[in-house]
Design a protein around this motif. Structure first.
Motif, mmCIF file in Angstrom:
data_model
loop_
_atom_site.group_PDB
_atom_site.id
_atom_site.type_symbol
_atom_site.label_atom_id
_atom_site.label_comp_id
_atom_site.label_asym_id
_atom_site.label_seq_id
_atom_site.Cartn_x
_atom_site.Cartn_y
_atom_site.Cartn_z
ATOM 1 N N GLU A 191 0.886 -1.195 -0.058
ATOM 2 C CA GLU A 191 0.054 0.096 -0.059
ATOM 3 C C GLU A 191 0.807 1.483 0.087
ATOM 4 O O GLU A 191 0.274 2.270 -0.230
ATOM 5 C CB GLU A 191 -0.926 -0.023 1.269
ATOM 6 N N GLY A 192 2.066 1.260 0.381
ATOM 7 C CA GLY A 192 2.955 2.482 0.310
ATOM 8 C C GLY A 192 4.333 2.078 1.093
ATOM 9 O O GLY A 192 4.622 1.060 1.184
ATOM 10 N N SER A 193 4.731 3.112 1.799
ATOM 11 C CA SER A 193 6.000 3.178 2.460
ATOM 12 C C SER A 193 5.950 3.845 3.609
ATOM 13 O O SER A 193 5.301 4.803 3.420
ATOM 14 C CB SER A 193 7.349 3.200 1.585
ATOM 15 N N PHE A 194 6.825 3.775 4.762
ATOM 16 C CA PHE A 194 7.038 4.823 5.809
ATOM 17 C C PHE A 194 8.362 4.444 6.340
ATOM 18 O O PHE A 194 9.047 3.444 5.969
ATOM 19 C CB PHE A 194 5.908 4.291 6.650
ATOM 20 N N THR A 195 8.716 5.501 7.013
ATOM 21 C CA THR A 195 10.282 5.484 7.671
ATOM 22 C C THR A 195 10.025 4.823 9.228
ATOM 23 O O THR A 195 9.191 5.221 9.873
ATOM 24 C CB THR A 195 10.831 6.717 7.676
ATOM 25 N N ILE A 196 10.768 3.751 9.466
ATOM 26 C CA ILE A 196 11.143 3.184 10.504
ATOM 27 C C ILE A 196 12.541 3.242 10.966
ATOM 28 O O ILE A 196 13.440 3.429 10.114
ATOM 29 C CB ILE A 196 10.759 1.870 10.536
#
Length: 145
Positions: free
Chosen positions: A7-12
């Motif tokens: 569905e997308g990406s995010f920063t971890i």
């Protein structure tokens, strides 16, 4: 670090460990077929057989009538990654469940666990699909989480 999902990406944080679970309802054959992909780590000094044995102790304590039917070493995908496969059955909520669990060794201590579950023993079509799925596996490039 960017973490990519369908569905997308995010920063971890860079030191995060991927223990995500993907569940796919394949609806293939009688009894349906579900594929669950989970991520885990082998313990220091543990081989794939030891990992499977440790995980089965947990599963056997959570379900009734657990039976291990077959366990075999194999290789998976074009990269010929080492893997361990286990066929088992058990009762859950009064229903019979049949599983084929494949633990694939990735980079470092990372493993990918692919579990196919069906309400009936896998038939020829489901069995062929399970082999095709493993043959088609291509590991992601870059370091494992």
């Amino acid at each position: 670090m960017d973490y990519q999902i369908n569905e997308g990406s995010f920063t971890i944080p860079a030191n995060a460990q991927d223990r995500s679970v993907n569940m796919l309802l394949l609806n293939l054959g009688p009894g349906g077929l579900t594929l669950v992909a989970t991520r885990d780590q082998v313990q220091q000094g543990e081989d794939l057989d030891g990992f499977v044995t440790r995980q089965l102790r947990v599963l056997a304590s959570q379900v009734k009538g657990f039976k291990e039917h077959e366990r075999a070493a194999l290789t998976v995908g074009s990269a010929q990654l080492p893997a361990m496969q286990l066929a088992s059955s058990f009762k859950q909520h009064g229903a019979s469940m049949h599983q084929r669990l494949t633990v694939i060794r990735l980079a470092g201590s990372a493993v990918l666990v692919l579990t196919m579950t069906c309400a009936a023993p896998l038939n020829a079509e489901q069995d062929a699909y399970a082999r095709q799925l493993l043959d088609s596996f291509v590991p992601a490039s870059g370091p494992a989480q």
